[in-house]
Every structure is written in structure tokens, then in C-alpha cells.
Design a protein around this motif. Structure first.
Motif, PDB file in Angstrom:
ATOM      1  N   THR A  21       0.836  -1.198   0.000  1.00  0.00           N
ATOM      2  CA  THR A  21       0.000   0.000   0.000  1.00  0.00           C
ATOM      3  C   THR A  21       0.872   1.249   0.000  1.00  0.00           C
ATOM      4  O   THR A  21       2.044   1.197   0.368  1.00  0.00           O
ATOM      5  CB  THR A  21      -0.917   0.029   1.240  1.00  0.00           C
ATOM      6  OG1 THR A  21      -1.843   1.109   1.135  1.00  0.00           O
ATOM      7  CG2 THR A  21      -0.126   0.187   2.531  1.00  0.00           C
TER       8      THR A  21
ATOM      9  N   TYR B 141       1.479   5.087   1.632  1.00  0.00           N
ATOM     10  CA  TYR B 141       1.194   5.769   2.893  1.00  0.00           C
ATOM     11  C   TYR B 141       1.803   7.167   2.819  1.00  0.00           C
ATOM     12  O   TYR B 141       2.650   7.457   1.964  1.00  0.00           O
ATOM     13  CB  TYR B 141       1.743   4.992   4.094  1.00  0.00           C
ATOM     14  CG  TYR B 141       3.247   4.806   4.097  1.00  0.00           C
ATOM     15  CD1 TYR B 141       4.097   5.692   4.754  1.00  0.00           C
ATOM     16  CD2 TYR B 141       3.836   3.725   3.448  1.00  0.00           C
ATOM     17  CE1 TYR B 141       5.466   5.518   4.765  1.00  0.00           C
ATOM     18  CE2 TYR B 141       5.201   3.533   3.450  1.00  0.00           C
ATOM     19  CZ  TYR B 141       6.014   4.436   4.119  1.00  0.00           C
ATOM     20  OH  TYR B 141       7.380   4.258   4.112  1.00  0.00           O
ATOM     21  N   ARG B 142       1.361   8.037   3.725  1.00  0.00           N
ATOM     22  CA  ARG B 142       1.806   9.430   3.710  1.00  0.00           C
ATOM     23  C   ARG B 142       2.542   9.794   4.995  1.00  0.00           C
ATOM     24  O   ARG B 142       2.325   9.186   6.046  1.00  0.00           O
ATOM     25  CB  ARG B 142       0.619  10.370   3.498  1.00  0.00           C
ATOM     26  CG  ARG B 142       0.016  10.238   2.106  1.00  0.00           C
ATOM     27  CD  ARG B 142      -0.982  11.348   1.794  1.00  0.00           C
ATOM     28  NE  ARG B 142      -1.413  11.266   0.410  1.00  0.00           N
ATOM     29  CZ  ARG B 142      -0.754  11.785  -0.621  1.00  0.00           C
ATOM     30  NH1 ARG B 142       0.376  12.455  -0.394  1.00  0.00           N
ATOM     31  NH2 ARG B 142      -1.196  11.663  -1.854  1.00  0.00           N
TER      32      ARG B 142
ATOM     33  N   HIS C 238       4.840   9.386  10.207  1.00  0.00           N
ATOM     34  CA  HIS C 238       3.860   8.691   9.380  1.00  0.00           C
ATOM     35  C   HIS C 238       2.471   9.174   9.775  1.00  0.00           C
ATOM     36  O   HIS C 238       2.146   9.253  10.968  1.00  0.00           O
ATOM     37  CB  HIS C 238       3.934   7.173   9.602  1.00  0.00           C
ATOM     38  CG  HIS C 238       5.261   6.569   9.283  1.00  0.00           C
ATOM     39  ND1 HIS C 238       6.318   6.587  10.179  1.00  0.00           N
ATOM     40  CD2 HIS C 238       5.701   5.917   8.175  1.00  0.00           C
ATOM     41  CE1 HIS C 238       7.355   5.968   9.624  1.00  0.00           C
ATOM     42  NE2 HIS C 238       7.013   5.551   8.415  1.00  0.00           N
TER      43      HIS C 238
ATOM     44  N   PHE D 227      -0.123   7.510   9.618  1.00  0.00           N
ATOM     45  CA  PHE D 227      -0.810   6.434  10.328  1.00  0.00           C
ATOM     46  C   PHE D 227      -0.401   6.338  11.795  1.00  0.00           C
ATOM     47  O   PHE D 227      -1.038   5.636  12.588  1.00  0.00           O
ATOM     48  CB  PHE D 227      -0.647   5.081   9.622  1.00  0.00           C
ATOM     49  CG  PHE D 227       0.777   4.600   9.430  1.00  0.00           C
ATOM     50  CD1 PHE D 227       1.592   4.269  10.493  1.00  0.00           C
ATOM     51  CD2 PHE D 227       1.292   4.455   8.137  1.00  0.00           C
ATOM     52  CE1 PHE D 227       2.879   3.807  10.298  1.00  0.00           C
ATOM     53  CE2 PHE D 227       2.580   3.981   7.929  1.00  0.00           C
ATOM     54  CZ  PHE D 227       3.377   3.657   9.009  1.00  0.00           C
TER      55      PHE D 227
ATOM     56  N   VAL E  89      -3.742   0.861   7.335  1.00  0.00           N
ATOM     57  CA  VAL E  89      -3.155   2.160   6.972  1.00  0.00           C
ATOM     58  C   VAL E  89      -4.259   3.131   6.560  1.00  0.00           C
ATOM     59  O   VAL E  89      -4.272   4.303   6.978  1.00  0.00           O
ATOM     60  CB  VAL E  89      -2.107   1.997   5.844  1.00  0.00           C
ATOM     61  CG1 VAL E  89      -1.722   3.360   5.260  1.00  0.00           C
ATOM     62  CG2 VAL E  89      -0.865   1.299   6.379  1.00  0.00           C
ATOM     63  N   GLN E  90      -5.190   2.665   5.764  1.00  0.00           N
ATOM     64  CA  GLN E  90      -6.302   3.526   5.346  1.00  0.00           C
ATOM     65  C   GLN E  90      -7.127   3.977   6.541  1.00  0.00           C
ATOM     66  O   GLN E  90      -7.518   5.149   6.640  1.00  0.00           O
ATOM     67  CB  GLN E  90      -7.180   2.788   4.333  1.00  0.00           C
ATOM     68  CG  GLN E  90      -6.523   2.537   2.988  1.00  0.00           C
ATOM     69  CD  GLN E  90      -7.369   1.666   2.072  1.00  0.00           C
ATOM     70  OE1 GLN E  90      -8.415   1.135   2.463  1.00  0.00           O
ATOM     71  NE2 GLN E  90      -6.911   1.488   0.842  1.00  0.00           N
TER      72      GLN E  90
ATOM     73  N   GLU F 267      -4.993   6.540   8.690  1.00  0.00           N
ATOM     74  CA  GLU F 267      -4.838   7.828   8.015  1.00  0.00           C
ATOM     75  C   GLU F 267      -6.145   8.602   8.004  1.00  0.00           C
ATOM     76  O   GLU F 267      -6.155   9.845   8.065  1.00  0.00           O
ATOM     77  CB  GLU F 267      -4.315   7.628   6.596  1.00  0.00           C
ATOM     78  CG  GLU F 267      -2.854   7.183   6.557  1.00  0.00           C
ATOM     79  CD  GLU F 267      -2.250   7.215   5.159  1.00  0.00           C
ATOM     80  OE1 GLU F 267      -1.008   7.143   5.063  1.00  0.00           O
ATOM     81  OE2 GLU F 267      -3.006   7.308   4.182  1.00  0.00           O
TER      82      GLU F 267
END
Length: 303
Positions: free
Chosen positions: A165, A167-168, A243, A245, A296-297, A300
């Protein structure tokens, strides 16, 4: 061409494989739960049976000879055959069993994998999961782990690579820290602040050179651990990059310049190519990637 006078048994090959992967009698013995002297005797017996040296002692440990390299290929095939046989006889359709070790950078290991692996463990009570959280690359060829989570796809090695995936990451600081300083409206205004980040000479991948993205070379507070950096930020010690997350686990920490700065990175799942026939590993990989993607979704969205 030399002919070996005896056929190896699996127990001998298991000792051989463990030493080949650990380069040390003591490390191999610890993994096998044997004392180093016993490992040495087993290897010596194997070499006598084959009439060939399999290892040579070097300054860095035990290195394989040419004959040892040849045996290694056959030993790895035997290992895979034993794993396939174990799968066939253990009723894997009833759930995953045995031990699986995952190596991961500590950002994923601290903030994502515990939740994901807890869910997998609940669905598979006979499965033992180990998470090794280290900010470095793992050697799957030496079986340091069954799976590795990486921040960039490797360019070499006999590996299967699967993107998990995106991620930010964001610049962040404690609300208490921001309250003590003037508002930050541009990236340039970060320079006078105490910066938190990685120890420069311990950055193991260009993908984690986050501060380089904003032109900062050396942070005043540095650690090779994402978790340590995050806790420094939470304590109001300075400004760093986190992160997204991880933010739900860091109360009192807020993004800085959220509309001006954000980094996009990806997680990849790495497996040894020889494991592609192992249904147990295939099923675990599917559960892990799906779980990480969803987690993660979810995190976030909360951050």
C-alpha cells in the motif's frame, strides 16, 4: 567430479543450513538449541561422511566452500520439501499453524503490524507470529525472516515482491511546542527550530531520508528509531516528520504545513522465491497485505 559416499539425512542438513545462514557456531547453536560444540561436531561428521570440507573459518565467521555452496542448493530444496510435507499433513485448511517471522521497519512494526497480526492470530490460534522491528533490510536468503516489509523494492536477489500500500508522511509537532513559538507558514521557517530525524549515517534507504526533502541535512535530535523520534515530538522536543498512520497514537501532536508539505511512500512485501509453493505462506501473505492496506487507510482517515 567428487561423489559423496552417503546420502544426507534431513537432521544433518538442518544443522548445515543453520550454520550456513548464521556464519557462527554460537548463533547456529542458539537457533537449533544445541551447544556450539555439538554443532561443530555435527558439521565435522558431515564433512567426514562426504569426504569434503563444507566450511572454512574466516575472520568474519564460517564461510561456505565450493562444495558447501553445492550442498546448500540441495539442502534448501530438501527444506522446502519438508515444509510442503508438513503442510500436507497438518490440515492447513483448518487454519494456519507453526511459526512465521516478519521483519519490518519500526514505523510499520510499531503502528500497523500489531493490530494486523493480532487479527490474523485471532483467526488462527495455532499460529505463532514474530515481528522483528529493526530499521534495516533483512536477509531472506539467510532466513532471518519469512517475510520482510520494505520501503523500496529490491533490485537484486531471488525474491517475490508485492506492493502492499501507499502511505503518507507529514511534518508534525506537539501542540505544546507550537504554542511556544511563532506560527509556521513556510518550509523555510522550519530552519531555526530544533529538528528531529534519523541519524544521518544510519539511514538505510533513500526512501527514509525525509529531511532531505526539505533541505535539512543534520537534525539536532536524531535516532535510528521512528518510535523514538515520534516520542520526542510528542514530548515537545522539536519538529519532525511522522507517518500519518502514527498520528492517532500520538495525542497532542498536529501536522505542520499540512497544505504545503506531504510525502508519499509505499510498503512492499518481500518473500523468498523458493517459498512460492508454500500454501501456508501464500495464505499468510494474502492476509497480511490485505490487513495492512486496510489498517493504513483506517489510521490515516483518523489522523
Amino acid at each position: 567430479m567428487q561423489r559423496w559416499p552417503v546420502q544426507p539425512n534431513w537432521d544433518d542438513l538442518r544443522v548445515f543450513l543453520t550454520l550456513a545462514r548464521n556464519d557462527s557456531l554460537s548463533r547456529a547453536g542458539k537457533q537449533l538449541r544445541l551447544d556450539p560444540a555439538t554443532v561443530g561436531r555435527r558439521i565435522a561428521r558431515l564433512e567426514t561422511s562426504y569426504g569434503a570440507s563444507l566450511f572454512v573459518k574466516s575472520p568474519t565467521g564460517y564461510a561456505l566452500t565450493e562444495m558447501g555452496e553445492r550442498l546448500l542448493q540441495h539442502a534448501e530444496r530438501a527444506e522446502q520439501s519438508m515444509q510442503l510435507a508438513e503442510e500436507a499433513m497438518s490440515g492447513q485448511e483448518e487454519g494456519l499453524r507453526g511459526q512465521i517471522r516478519i521483519g519490518a521497519p519500526d514505523g510499520a512494526a510499531n503502528f500497523v503490524l500489531p493490530q494486523v497480526c493480532a487479527e490474523i492470530a485471532r483467526a488462527n490460534p495455532d499460529l505463532e507470529i514474530q515481528i522483528v522491528a529493526l530499521p534495516r533490510l533483512f536477509s531472506l536468503s539467510k532466513r532471518e525472516a519469512d517475510f520482510a516489509v520494505a520501503v523500496s523494492p529490491p533490485q537484486t536477489g531471488r525474491l517475490m515482491v508485492q506492493k502492499i500500500t501507499d502511505y503518507r508522511l507529514s511534518i508534525a509537532a506537539a501542540d505544546s511546542y507550537l504554542a511556544r513559538h511563532d506560527p509556521i507558514t513556510t518550509v523555510e521557517q522550519l530552519r531555526p527550530h530544533r529538528i528531529i530525524g534519523y541519524i544521518p549515517d544510519m539511514i538505510y534507504s533513500k526512501e527514509v531520508d525525509y529531511l532531505g526533502e526539505i533541505g535539512i541535512e543534520a537534525p539536532q535530535l536524531a535516532s535510528n528509531s521512528v518510535s523514538v523520534q515520534a516520542h520526542w515530538i510528542r514530548q515537545g522536543a522539536g519538529i519532525g516528520i511522522v507517518h500519518d498512520f502514527s498520528l492517532p497514537a500520538l495525542p497532542g501532536v498536529s501536522r505542520v504545513l499540512p497544505k504545503r508539505f506531504s510525502l508519499l511512500r509505499s510498503f512492499y512485501l518481500l518473500r523468498h522465491e523458493d517459498d512460492k509453493r508454500l500454501e501456508r505462506h501464500n495464505r499468510f501473505a494474502a492476509a497480511l497485505t490485505e490487513g495492512m492496506r486496510k489498517e493504513v487507510q483506517r489510521l490515516e482517515a483518523l489522523s
